[in-house]
Design a protein around this motif. Structure first.
Motif, PDB file in Angstrom:
ATOM      1  N   UNK A  71       0.812  -1.136   0.006  1.00  8.18           N
ATOM      2  CA  UNK A  71      -0.162  -0.111  -0.188  1.00  8.18           C
ATOM      3  C   UNK A  71       0.775   1.444   0.166  1.00  8.18           C
ATOM      4  N   UNK A  72       2.046   1.291   0.884  1.00 14.98           N
ATOM      5  CA  UNK A  72       2.712   2.309   0.763  1.00 14.98           C
ATOM      6  C   UNK A  72       3.336   2.467  -0.384  1.00 14.98           C
ATOM      7  N   UNK A  73       3.777   1.418  -0.945  1.00 11.75           N
ATOM      8  CA  UNK A  73       4.809   1.569  -2.128  1.00 11.75           C
ATOM      9  C   UNK A  73       3.938   2.044  -3.403  1.00 11.75           C
ATOM     10  N   UNK A  74       2.691   2.049  -3.248  1.00  8.84           N
ATOM     11  CA  UNK A  74       1.552   2.225  -4.253  1.00  8.84           C
ATOM     12  C   UNK A  74       1.475   3.775  -4.840  1.00  8.84           C
ATOM     13  N   UNK A  80      -5.310   8.575   1.739  1.00  8.44           N
ATOM     14  CA  UNK A  80      -5.862   7.283   1.074  1.00  8.44           C
ATOM     15  C   UNK A  80      -4.833   6.287   1.481  1.00  8.44           C
ATOM     16  N   UNK A  81      -3.534   6.313   1.716  1.00 12.72           N
ATOM     17  CA  UNK A  81      -2.649   5.374   2.028  1.00 12.72           C
ATOM     18  C   UNK A  81      -3.315   4.963   3.518  1.00 12.72           C
ATOM     19  N   UNK A 131       4.643   6.019  11.011  1.00 11.90           N
ATOM     20  CA  UNK A 131       5.095   6.963  10.060  1.00 11.90           C
ATOM     21  C   UNK A 131       4.139   7.538   9.054  1.00 11.90           C
ATOM     22  N   UNK A 132       3.250   6.913   8.661  1.00 12.75           N
ATOM     23  CA  UNK A 132       2.173   7.315   7.872  1.00 12.75           C
ATOM     24  C   UNK A 132       1.428   8.486   8.450  1.00 12.75           C
ATOM     25  N   UNK A 133       1.190   8.387   9.741  1.00 11.19           N
ATOM     26  CA  UNK A 133       0.818   9.585  10.538  1.00 11.19           C
ATOM     27  C   UNK A 133       1.461  10.719  10.480  1.00 11.19           C
ATOM     28  N   UNK A 134       2.699  10.295  10.875  1.00  8.12           N
ATOM     29  CA  UNK A 134       3.756  11.620  10.848  1.00  8.12           C
ATOM     30  C   UNK A 134       3.821  12.223   9.477  1.00  8.12           C
TER      31      UNK A 134
END
Length: 198
Positions: A71-74, A80-81, A131-134
């Motif tokens: 998902x992160x690499x998409x 959306x991630x 890290x996504x939240x950050x």
């Protein structure tokens, strides 16, 4: 019986027995009898009952980690991630609800090195999630008045509580539950959410 079938049969039998009579009181003999395999076949894949309990949960950890990386690499936008990751965590946790329930009831019985491995793997996943939240905080999407560790714990507490109330036979599908819990979390995460209130 094919190799993958042996492993799956042993894990399924173990989950059923651990759930019905507890990890501590389930013997290897009971597991192999329920799985329809020999002890030798089981020990080819699982060195001990401890190894088997770890494998039950490790399968879910690995699956969720692989999905998160995909998902992160998409390259989706941050919001959306995070939404896709949250939905995946909830849906896969529901798919493996018996395994997760058995594991969390019995994790304290694992050997120390296995407990440390589980802690390390879960911390790694939570760090990637954080890290996504950050990233969203840097973009001004998410609130910064609450420590990230608390925000992460807030989401995963809902996930870990699923086994206490969710039933596949209930009126809502796993997709509906995943969407609802994700929406509640993301609303609470929005920049400005709860700020200035008492």
């Amino acid at each position: 019986m094919k190799n993958s079938s042996v492993q799956d049969s042993v894990k399924k039998a173990a989950v059923d027995l651990f759930a019905s009579q507890g990890y501590a009181t389930t013997s290897v003999q009971q597991i192999v009898e329920a799985a329809g395999v020999t002890k030798g076949a089981m020990y080819h894949y699982f060195r001990s009952k401890d190894d088997l309990l770890f494998a039950i949960y490790e399968q879910l950890l690995t699956l969720q980690s692989e999905h998160l990386a995909e998902i992160v690499d998409s390259g989706l936008p941050t919001d959306a991630t995070l939404r896709a990751v949250c939905v995946d965590v909830i849906e896969t946790s529901i798919d493996y609800l018996p395994e997760g329930t058995v594991f969390f009831r019995s994790v304290h019985m694992l050997a120390q090195d296995r407990q440390e491995e589980v802690t390390r793997r879960r911390r790694q996943y939570h760090d990637d999630f954080a890290r996504i939240i950050e990233r969203g905080q840097r973009e001004g999407l998410y609130r910064v008045d609450v420590p990230r560790a608390v925000l992460v714990a807030h989401f995963f507490s809902d996930v870990h509580y699923l086994s206490h109330w969710y039933s596949p036979a209930g009126p809502e599908s796993k997709g509906e539950i995943a969407a609802q819990l994700t929406d509640l979390f993301l609303v609470s995460l929005r920049s400005g959410a709860g700020q200035g209130t008492r």
